[in-house]
Design a protein around this motif. Structure first.
Motif, PDB file in Angstrom:
ATOM      1  N   PRO A  93       0.818  -1.229   0.000  1.00 33.91           N
ATOM      2  CA  PRO A  93       0.000   0.000   0.000  1.00 33.91           C
ATOM      3  C   PRO A  93       0.848   1.273   0.000  1.00 33.91           C
ATOM      4  O   PRO A  93       0.531   2.232  -0.716  1.00 33.91           O
ATOM      5  CB  PRO A  93      -0.822  -0.132   1.288  1.00 33.91           C
ATOM      6  CG  PRO A  93      -0.875  -1.603   1.558  1.00 33.91           C
ATOM      7  CD  PRO A  93       0.448  -2.132   1.113  1.00 33.91           C
ATOM      8  N   ALA A  94       1.924   1.285   0.784  1.00 34.24           N
ATOM      9  CA  ALA A  94       2.771   2.473   0.837  1.00 34.24           C
ATOM     10  C   ALA A  94       3.493   2.683  -0.484  1.00 34.24           C
ATOM     11  O   ALA A  94       3.634   3.825  -0.957  1.00 34.24           O
ATOM     12  CB  ALA A  94       3.781   2.349   1.980  1.00 34.24           C
ATOM     13  N   TYR A 116      14.781   7.250  -7.432  1.00 34.16           N
ATOM     14  CA  TYR A 116      15.491   7.404  -6.162  1.00 34.16           C
ATOM     15  C   TYR A 116      14.529   7.573  -4.983  1.00 34.16           C
ATOM     16  O   TYR A 116      14.630   6.840  -3.992  1.00 34.16           O
ATOM     17  CB  TYR A 116      16.461   8.582  -6.229  1.00 34.16           C
ATOM     18  CG  TYR A 116      17.877   8.198  -6.563  1.00 34.16           C
ATOM     19  CD1 TYR A 116      18.520   7.149  -5.900  1.00 34.16           C
ATOM     20  CD2 TYR A 116      18.599   8.888  -7.529  1.00 34.16           C
ATOM     21  CE1 TYR A 116      19.821   6.796  -6.209  1.00 34.16           C
ATOM     22  CE2 TYR A 116      19.909   8.539  -7.845  1.00 34.16           C
ATOM     23  CZ  TYR A 116      20.507   7.498  -7.175  1.00 34.16           C
ATOM     24  OH  TYR A 116      21.809   7.152  -7.490  1.00 34.16           O
ATOM     25  N   PRO A 117      13.602   8.529  -5.016  1.00 33.18           N
ATOM     26  CA  PRO A 117      12.717   8.681  -3.851  1.00 33.18           C
ATOM     27  C   PRO A 117      11.871   7.449  -3.579  1.00 33.18           C
ATOM     28  O   PRO A 117      11.642   7.092  -2.425  1.00 33.18           O
ATOM     29  CB  PRO A 117      11.856   9.900  -4.198  1.00 33.18           C
ATOM     30  CG  PRO A 117      12.052  10.150  -5.644  1.00 33.18           C
ATOM     31  CD  PRO A 117      13.379   9.600  -6.017  1.00 33.18           C
ATOM     32  N   LEU A 118      11.396   6.775  -4.627  1.00 33.01           N
ATOM     33  CA  LEU A 118      10.586   5.574  -4.418  1.00 33.01           C
ATOM     34  C   LEU A 118      11.385   4.493  -3.706  1.00 33.01           C
ATOM     35  O   LEU A 118      10.954   3.952  -2.683  1.00 33.01           O
ATOM     36  CB  LEU A 118      10.076   5.051  -5.758  1.00 33.01           C
ATOM     37  CG  LEU A 118       9.373   3.689  -5.704  1.00 33.01           C
ATOM     38  CD1 LEU A 118       8.107   3.761  -4.855  1.00 33.01           C
ATOM     39  CD2 LEU A 118       9.074   3.178  -7.104  1.00 33.01           C
ATOM     40  N   THR A 119      12.539   4.164  -4.233  1.00 31.53           N
ATOM     41  CA  THR A 119      13.291   3.033  -3.681  1.00 31.53           C
ATOM     42  C   THR A 119      13.930   3.356  -2.333  1.00 31.53           C
ATOM     43  O   THR A 119      14.014   2.490  -1.464  1.00 31.53           O
ATOM     44  CB  THR A 119      14.372   2.576  -4.674  1.00 31.53           C
ATOM     45  OG1 THR A 119      15.239   3.669  -4.996  1.00 31.53           O
ATOM     46  CG2 THR A 119      13.737   2.059  -5.954  1.00 31.53           C
ATOM     47  N   LEU A 120      14.369   4.596  -2.154  1.00 31.00           N
ATOM     48  CA  LEU A 120      14.954   4.959  -0.862  1.00 31.00           C
ATOM     49  C   LEU A 120      13.917   4.956   0.254  1.00 31.00           C
ATOM     50  O   LEU A 120      14.167   4.434   1.346  1.00 31.00           O
ATOM     51  CB  LEU A 120      15.620   6.338  -0.961  1.00 31.00           C
ATOM     52  CG  LEU A 120      17.016   6.353  -1.578  1.00 31.00           C
ATOM     53  CD1 LEU A 120      17.471   7.775  -1.830  1.00 31.00           C
ATOM     54  CD2 LEU A 120      18.011   5.644  -0.667  1.00 31.00           C
ATOM     55  N   HIS A 121      12.752   5.533   0.005  1.00 28.77           N
ATOM     56  CA  HIS A 121      11.708   5.527   1.029  1.00 28.77           C
ATOM     57  C   HIS A 121      11.260   4.099   1.329  1.00 28.77           C
ATOM     58  O   HIS A 121      10.967   3.767   2.483  1.00 28.77           O
ATOM     59  CB  HIS A 121      10.518   6.378   0.575  1.00 28.77           C
ATOM     60  CG  HIS A 121      10.698   7.839   0.812  1.00 28.77           C
ATOM     61  ND1 HIS A 121      10.591   8.413   2.065  1.00 28.77           N
ATOM     62  CD2 HIS A 121      10.975   8.863  -0.039  1.00 28.77           C
ATOM     63  CE1 HIS A 121      10.789   9.710   1.982  1.00 28.77           C
ATOM     64  NE2 HIS A 121      11.036  10.019   0.711  1.00 28.77           N
TER      65      HIS A 121
END
Length: 328
Positions: A93-94, A116-121
């Motif tokens: 879900p996140a 980057y933001p998708l995989t890091l978060h």
């Protein structure tokens, strides 16, 4: 650089000695043996390499991917619970919400503003650690020095010092490994998938297409091993301490294993690629990588994109996409 040059893989051929001081292995059968025979081809550079190790302070050299049994089993067991199918499914879900938030608009800087933001978060959610604006810089400093041994190690040393302060000395080895490998491979796979699929706009089965991207343009082009005992590989005699580079990108194009290997075929069904490794070091994060990339592609491919700008960097084992700007 043209897409044809990016998609080009090393030639498959005999084991050869390269100018950078390592034996290069390209045939599927030879690469598979190097990946699976860990007693002969060790991941432990600090223990077995007879060559210089400019990056011996790198936390990655004390992590799970750079150790052999029994230490490897202990480290893998300690983190495997993080990557169970159930644990990964709980992140869906996140991941979906973040993808939808990042995928809007008709222009997209895929690397910096999406991958980057998708995989890091996602990896920080999985590890339960706070997000830092320095993660990308740390990752690039560690991996760049690890892969090229540049003469100037300033950025590498600075990143290492800051990571130790952030994670703590007793956790830096583990978290460096999980942070870098947990997001870098997925980030690269996602970018490579879009690069391939933008150039192949027909509807595809995403599950099969992702496996074909893994084969055709793998996120990791090659990996190092170190000879522990005299052995013969591909008719070549190897001695203890020598570095062997298993070229995954070449093995994935071996015509002895793959039909029409230089053609990107997103419907390919017989696809025993080696992009997640083989043997004891088979990637723990395969479920997470496939989930993230599938969710991202489902959202991104609702639009028809064209490549507006592309910046790449060639490495000893393949090609890195530094920037990919898309317009819908």
């Amino acid at each position: 650089m043209s897409l044809e040059e990016i998609f080009r893989a090393p030639e498959v051929g005999p084991v050869r000695f390269a100018e950078f001081g390592a034996w290069v292995v390209t045939r599927y059968s030879d690469v598979d043996r190097v990946l699976t025979d860990h007693s002969t081809f060790s991941s432990d550079e600090l223990r077995y390499s007879t060559g210089p190790i400019p990056h011996r302070d790198n936390p990655l050299l004390r992590g799970m991917l750079a150790t052999d049994p029994p230490r490897h089993r202990e480290l893998r067991r300690s983190v495997s619970k993080l990557f169970t199918p159930r644990a990964v499914a709980a992140l869906e879900p996140a991941i979906t919400a973040r993808v939808e938030a990042l995928a809007g608009g008709s222009e997209l800087n895929l690397v910096q503003d999406f991958a980057y933001p998708l995989t890091l978060h996602t990896i920080t959610d999985l590890l339960g650690v706070p997000m830092s604006p320095h993660f990308v810089r740390w990752t690039e400093a560690i991996t760049s020095f690890f892969g090229t041994f540049t003469a100037d190690d300033t950025e590498f040393r600075l990143a290492l010092e800051e990571m130790r302060a952030f994670f703590g000395d007793d956790r830096v080895d583990l978290f460096t490994l999980l942070l870098i490998n947990g997001h870098e491979t997925t980030k690269t796979l996602l970018v490579n998938a879009m690069l391939c699929l933008v150039s192949h706009p027909k509807p595809v089965d995403l599950a099969l297409a992702v496996e074909e991207v893994l084969r055709y343009l793998p996120p990791t082009g090659g990996t190092d091993r170190f000879v522990t005992t005299p052995t013969t590989l591909g008719g070549v005699e190897l001695q203890p301490g020598q570095r062997v580079v298993a070229m995954i990108s070449a093995a994935n194009r071996d015509p002895a294993v793959f039909a029409d290997p230089h053609t990107f075929n997103p419907g390919r069904t017989n696809n025993p690629h080696l992009s997640f490794g083989h043997g004891i070091h088979f990637c723990l994060g395969t479920h997470l990588a496939r989930l993230e990339v599938r969710i991202a592609l489902e959202a991104l491919l609702r639009k028809r994109w064209r490549i507006a700008d592309l910046e790449t960097r060639r490495t000893p084992v393949g090609m890195d996409v530094l920037e990919l700007k898309l317009h819908a």
